[in-house]
Design a protein around this motif. Structure first.
Motif, PDB file in Angstrom:
ATOM      1  N   ALA A  57     -19.984-111.839  19.736  1.00 26.15           N
ATOM      2  CA  ALA A  57     -21.240-112.140  20.427  1.00 26.15           C
ATOM      3  C   ALA A  57     -20.985-112.999  21.666  1.00 26.15           C
ATOM      4  O   ALA A  57     -21.050-114.230  21.613  1.00 26.15           O
ATOM      5  N   LEU A  58     -20.716-112.315  22.783  1.00 29.26           N
ATOM      6  CA  LEU A  58     -20.446-113.019  24.036  1.00 29.26           C
ATOM      7  C   LEU A  58     -21.560-112.747  25.052  1.00 29.26           C
ATOM      8  O   LEU A  58     -22.158-113.676  25.604  1.00 29.26           O
ATOM      9  N   THR A  59     -21.852-111.461  25.296  1.00 27.62           N
ATOM     10  CA  THR A  59     -22.813-111.076  26.341  1.00 27.62           C
ATOM     11  C   THR A  59     -24.206-111.620  26.032  1.00 27.62           C
ATOM     12  O   THR A  59     -24.605-111.729  24.870  1.00 27.62           O
ATOM     13  N   GLU A  60     -24.943-111.951  27.102  1.00 27.20           N
ATOM     14  CA  GLU A  60     -26.329-112.405  26.954  1.00 27.20           C
ATOM     15  C   GLU A  60     -27.220-111.557  27.860  1.00 27.20           C
ATOM     16  O   GLU A  60     -26.714-110.903  28.783  1.00 27.20           O
ATOM     17  N   PRO A  61     -28.524-111.589  27.644  1.00 28.71           N
ATOM     18  CA  PRO A  61     -29.391-110.768  28.495  1.00 28.71           C
ATOM     19  C   PRO A  61     -29.176-111.061  29.994  1.00 28.71           C
ATOM     20  O   PRO A  61     -29.222-110.153  30.812  1.00 28.71           O
ATOM     21  N   GLU A  62     -28.904-112.314  30.335  1.00 31.56           N
ATOM     22  CA  GLU A  62     -28.746-112.664  31.762  1.00 31.56           C
ATOM     23  C   GLU A  62     -27.296-112.737  32.213  1.00 31.56           C
ATOM     24  O   GLU A  62     -27.033-112.980  33.393  1.00 31.56           O
ATOM     25  N   HIS A  63     -26.353-112.622  31.295  1.00 28.92           N
ATOM     26  CA  HIS A  63     -24.940-112.792  31.686  1.00 28.92           C
ATOM     27  C   HIS A  63     -24.027-111.847  30.925  1.00 28.92           C
ATOM     28  O   HIS A  63     -23.836-111.997  29.716  1.00 28.92           O
ATOM     29  N   TYR A 114     -25.346-105.315  11.277  1.00 28.14           N
ATOM     30  CA  TYR A 114     -24.699-105.098   9.970  1.00 28.14           C
ATOM     31  C   TYR A 114     -23.587-106.100   9.662  1.00 28.14           C
ATOM     32  O   TYR A 114     -23.063-106.118   8.547  1.00 28.14           O
ATOM     33  N   ALA A 115     -23.225-106.901  10.648  1.00 29.45           N
ATOM     34  CA  ALA A 115     -22.096-107.814  10.468  1.00 29.45           C
ATOM     35  C   ALA A 115     -22.420-108.895   9.443  1.00 29.45           C
ATOM     36  O   ALA A 115     -23.550-109.375   9.366  1.00 29.45           O
ATOM     37  N   ASP A 116     -21.412-109.292   8.669  1.00 26.55           N
ATOM     38  CA  ASP A 116     -21.598-110.393   7.718  1.00 26.55           C
ATOM     39  C   ASP A 116     -21.496-111.737   8.421  1.00 26.55           C
ATOM     40  O   ASP A 116     -22.121-112.707   8.023  1.00 26.55           O
ATOM     41  N   PHE A 117     -20.662-111.774   9.434  1.00 25.29           N
ATOM     42  CA  PHE A 117     -20.603-113.007  10.241  1.00 25.29           C
ATOM     43  C   PHE A 117     -20.355-112.642  11.697  1.00 25.29           C
ATOM     44  O   PHE A 117     -19.870-111.553  12.003  1.00 25.29           O
ATOM     45  N   ALA A 118     -20.733-113.566  12.576  1.00 23.34           N
ATOM     46  CA  ALA A 118     -20.581-113.319  14.017  1.00 23.34           C
ATOM     47  C   ALA A 118     -19.623-114.341  14.615  1.00 23.34           C
ATOM     48  O   ALA A 118     -19.587-115.501  14.188  1.00 23.34           O
ATOM     49  N   MET A 119     -18.852-113.879  15.599  1.00 24.93           N
ATOM     50  CA  MET A 119     -18.051-114.808  16.407  1.00 24.93           C
ATOM     51  C   MET A 119     -18.926-115.114  17.628  1.00 24.93           C
ATOM     52  O   MET A 119     -19.103-114.257  18.492  1.00 24.93           O
ATOM     53  N   VAL A 120     -19.485-116.302  17.645  1.00 24.87           N
ATOM     54  CA  VAL A 120     -20.502-116.623  18.648  1.00 24.87           C
ATOM     55  C   VAL A 120     -19.913-117.542  19.715  1.00 24.87           C
ATOM     56  O   VAL A 120     -19.339-118.588  19.378  1.00 24.87           O
ATOM     57  N   PHE A 121     -20.083-117.162  20.960  1.00 26.32           N
ATOM     58  CA  PHE A 121     -19.579-117.983  22.063  1.00 26.32           C
ATOM     59  C   PHE A 121     -20.736-118.778  22.645  1.00 26.32           C
ATOM     60  O   PHE A 121     -21.763-118.218  23.033  1.00 26.32           O
ATOM     61  N   ALA A 122     -20.560-120.108  22.679  1.00 31.04           N
ATOM     62  CA  ALA A 122     -21.645-120.987  23.118  1.00 31.04           C
ATOM     63  C   ALA A 122     -21.057-122.147  23.918  1.00 31.04           C
ATOM     64  O   ALA A 122     -19.894-122.519  23.724  1.00 31.04           O
ATOM     65  N   ARG A 123     -21.894-122.711  24.799  1.00 32.15           N
ATOM     66  CA  ARG A 123     -21.417-123.861  25.575  1.00 32.15           C
ATOM     67  C   ARG A 123     -21.535-125.119  24.732  1.00 32.15           C
ATOM     68  O   ARG A 123     -22.605-125.431  24.209  1.00 32.15           O
ATOM     69  N   PRO A 154     -25.210-101.490  19.057  1.00 32.21           N
ATOM     70  CA  PRO A 154     -25.345-102.741  19.800  1.00 32.21           C
ATOM     71  C   PRO A 154     -26.769-103.303  19.709  1.00 32.21           C
ATOM     72  O   PRO A 154     -27.731-102.544  19.749  1.00 32.21           O
ATOM     73  N   ALA A 155     -26.859-104.607  19.564  1.00 36.93           N
ATOM     74  CA  ALA A 155     -28.171-105.241  19.381  1.00 36.93           C
ATOM     75  C   ALA A 155     -28.134-106.682  19.869  1.00 36.93           C
ATOM     76  O   ALA A 155     -27.069-107.245  20.128  1.00 36.93           O
ATOM     77  N   GLU A 156     -29.334-107.256  19.936  1.00 41.28           N
ATOM     78  CA  GLU A 156     -29.430-108.683  20.270  1.00 41.28           C
ATOM     79  C   GLU A 156     -29.209-109.523  19.009  1.00 41.28           C
ATOM     80  O   GLU A 156     -29.532-109.093  17.905  1.00 41.28           O
ATOM     81  N   LEU A 157     -28.699-110.723  19.218  1.00 42.11           N
ATOM     82  CA  LEU A 157     -28.639-111.721  18.138  1.00 42.11           C
ATOM     83  C   LEU A 157     -29.316-112.974  18.689  1.00 42.11           C
ATOM     84  O   LEU A 157     -28.919-113.469  19.746  1.00 42.11           O
ATOM     85  N   VAL A 158     -30.324-113.447  17.967  1.00 38.21           N
ATOM     86  CA  VAL A 158     -31.103-114.568  18.485  1.00 38.21           C
ATOM     87  C   VAL A 158     -30.849-115.807  17.620  1.00 38.21           C
ATOM     88  O   VAL A 158     -30.921-115.734  16.390  1.00 38.21           O
ATOM     89  N   PHE A 159     -30.545-116.916  18.289  1.00 35.99           N
ATOM     90  CA  PHE A 159     -30.265-118.173  17.578  1.00 35.99           C
ATOM     91  C   PHE A 159     -31.339-119.199  17.940  1.00 35.99           C
ATOM     92  O   PHE A 159     -31.549-119.497  19.113  1.00 35.99           O
ATOM     93  N   GLU A 160     -32.019-119.715  16.915  1.00 38.32           N
ATOM     94  CA  GLU A 160     -33.058-120.712  17.159  1.00 38.32           C
ATOM     95  C   GLU A 160     -32.876-121.843  16.181  1.00 38.32           C
ATOM     96  O   GLU A 160     -33.050-121.656  14.970  1.00 38.32           O
ATOM     97  N   LYS A 208     -28.046-113.530  22.420  1.00 39.96           N
ATOM     98  CA  LYS A 208     -26.936-112.641  22.781  1.00 39.96           C
ATOM     99  C   LYS A 208     -27.469-111.218  22.878  1.00 39.96           C
ATOM    100  O   LYS A 208     -28.463-110.883  22.218  1.00 39.96           O
ATOM    101  N   ALA A 209     -26.807-110.391  23.668  1.00 38.42           N
ATOM    102  CA  ALA A 209     -27.275-109.009  23.834  1.00 38.42           C
ATOM    103  C   ALA A 209     -26.095-108.046  23.760  1.00 38.42           C
ATOM    104  O   ALA A 209     -24.949-108.442  23.969  1.00 38.42           O
ATOM    105  N   TRP A 210     -26.390-106.820  23.441  1.00 40.39           N
ATOM    106  CA  TRP A 210     -25.376-105.765  23.415  1.00 40.39           C
ATOM    107  C   TRP A 210     -24.219-106.076  22.470  1.00 40.39           C
ATOM    108  O   TRP A 210     -23.073-105.756  22.761  1.00 40.39           O
ATOM    109  N   VAL A 211     -24.519-106.732  21.376  1.00 41.85           N
ATOM    110  CA  VAL A 211     -23.453-107.097  20.439  1.00 41.85           C
ATOM    111  C   VAL A 211     -23.240-105.936  19.462  1.00 41.85           C
ATOM    112  O   VAL A 211     -24.119-105.643  18.638  1.00 41.85           O
ATOM    113  N   SER A 212     -22.096-105.270  19.572  1.00 42.11           N
ATOM    114  CA  SER A 212     -21.813-104.135  18.691  1.00 42.11           C
ATOM    115  C   SER A 212     -21.742-104.598  17.240  1.00 42.11           C
ATOM    116  O   SER A 212     -21.167-105.648  16.950  1.00 42.11           O
TER     117      SER A 212
END
Ligand SMILES: Cc1cc2nc3c(=O)[nH]c(=O)nc-3n(C[C@H](O)[C@H](O)[C@H](O)COP(=O)(O)OP(=O)(O)OC[C@H]3O[C@@H](n4cnc5c(N)ncnc54)[C@H](O)[C@@H]3O)c2cc1C
Length: 400
Positions: A144-150, A182-191, A230-236, A174-178
């Protein structure tokens, strides 16, 4: 100079061939509806989610592939892989793409969210929790690297992970995350520190996708590549423990670029295999199809474009193999890897276009293999770095 295919690659290909014939072919016969012209209608429900039967089938294939030692074959032996080198891995990717599409393409390698060298940075706890189930084919992940704006500029990503006591709090989209749905866990890139644009200060966190505060957002409806989902992943206000951090804080951008760099060669080799397949299909079709009393292949207007694509297949094959050879020899291959990805993605698109023209209306139909490859080939000029990003890398290397 030895141009012959390394024996280890030839051996692995024939092992895979046998595995596909004995383990996958019977499943393909049993679940034929997931292949062929109506496949997408059976794979997806109305919301474009993959149906449970299809997910179960992928899991079965994954576990078989893990048991047979193919699923995580590029990972080192110490974590249960085979330590397959870059060149061999790329040759296998070419081989798999150079055959009719089948269920093996979804799970034996690649698009299933399988093991990735990024996870070699796992500490002991993370190895047990994430890497081991992944290697066994029991779990899948997503990147999970890509975002809607980046997308091309991930160093400007806006997702943050802030420390609150002994927790990380993640917010962003995040957007376009293949494989995200269905993933059990995500590798999430964040600042985790620094300002937008700084490549230091981005970190990678391992997040279970059933954690509170994580949701799958929009499922994208891609033109091709549908099975990678590919789908979005939203973190809140998503709270994870300190132990979610993968490797060193602030090094996530470099981890992500390493992942993308190694994936690029696999994409390049797959494009070469697919282009070769398309040329052979087109030659066979042109030999069998007659117009004005003669086979199409006798017309230079039809055969010369095929000769040109065949030439391009050969030179791009040598280019990706040279790039892989450099990687295996510990040399800096950024330029050659970018060149191979750029050349191969464009090659496959051209091969699909020529093959479609040769096939006429038949090529435009979902009945045959050309139409799907035509759609998916277009996406390969976007994934793992667009054409423009490959050119940017090449120029950067030329200027150094
Ligand atoms: C099928 C598919 C699967 C994907 N899977 C994943 C995944 O698993 N994980 C993940 O994180 N991402 C994934 N992606 C996202 C992919 O990496 C991005 O789409 C890609 O990086 C491009 O980003 P973007 O779409 O935001 O385009 P943008 O960055 O907005 O770029 C738009 C266009 O402008 C060009 N451009 C941008 N900047 C420049 C510049 N400086 N100079 C010249 N041209 C420029 C680009 O090349 C592109 O042509 C996937 C995408 C697809 C299509």
């Amino acid at each position: 100079m030895d141009f012959s295919e390394p024996e280890r690659a030839t051996r692995l290909k024939s092992e895979l061939e046998e595995f596909i014939e004995t383990e996958i072919r019977p499943l393909e016969e049993e679940h034929g509806r997931f292949l062929g012209p109506d496949a997408e209608r059976h794979i997806f429900d109305d919301e474009f989610r993959q149906v449970p039967e299809y997910l179960d089938l992928k899991e079965t294939i994954r576990k078989k592939a893990a048991e047979a030692g193919f699923w995580g074959m590029t990972m080192p032996e110490e974590v249960g892989g085979r330590g397959v080198d870059t060149l061999t891995d790329a040759i296998v990717a070419e081989f798999l793409a150079n055959r009719p599409a089948g269920l093996h393409t979804y799970a034996v390698r690649g698009a299933g969210g399988g093991p990735t060298p990024i996870l070699l940075a796992c500490d002991e706890g993370q190895r047990e929790r994430y890497l081991e189930p992944l290697m066994a084919g029991e779990a899948t992940t997503c990147f999970a690297l890509t975002e809607p704006e980046h997308g091309s500029d991930p160093n400007f990503l806006e997702t943050t992970a802030e420390k609150d006591g002994d927790e990380w709090v993640i917010d962003g989209k995040k957007a376009w995350v293949s494989n995200a749905p269905y993933a059990d866990f995500a590798m999430v890139f964040a600042r985790t520190s620094g300002d937008p644009g700084e490549i230091r200060g981005i970190s990678c966190l391992l997040v279970d996708t059933d954690t509170e505060g994580v949701e799958v957002g929009e499922i994208h409806r891609p033109m091709g590549h549908a099975w990678v989902a590919p789908a979005e992943l939203v973190f809140e206000d998503c709270r994870v423990g300190e132990d979610a951090l993968l490797g060193e804080e602030g090094k996530g951008f470099f981890q992500a670029m390493d992942w993308i760099g190694s994936a690029r060669l696999g994409v390049a080799a797959g494009c070469v295999g697919s282009a070769d397949f398309l040329v052979r299909e087109a030659v066979e079709y042109a030999e069998g199809r007659e117009t004005f009393g003669q086979p199409l292949i006798e017309r230079q207007g039809i055969s010369f474009p095929l000769a040109e694509v065949a030439m391009d297949v050969e030179r791009t094959r040598q280019l990706y193999r040279y790039a892989a050879w450099k990687v295996d020899n510990g040399e800096d291959a950024r330029k050659e890897v970018a060149m191979a990805k750029l050349a191969a993605a464009n090659l496959e698109q051209r091969a699909a276009d020529v093959a479609m023209q040769v096939h006429g209306g038949e090529g435009y139909s979902r009945r045959g293999p050309v139409e799907e490859r035509f759609r998916t080939a277009r996406g390969k000029r976007l994934t793992e770095g667009t054409d423009e990003m490959q050119k940017r890398t090449i120029v950067q290397e030329l200027r150094e």
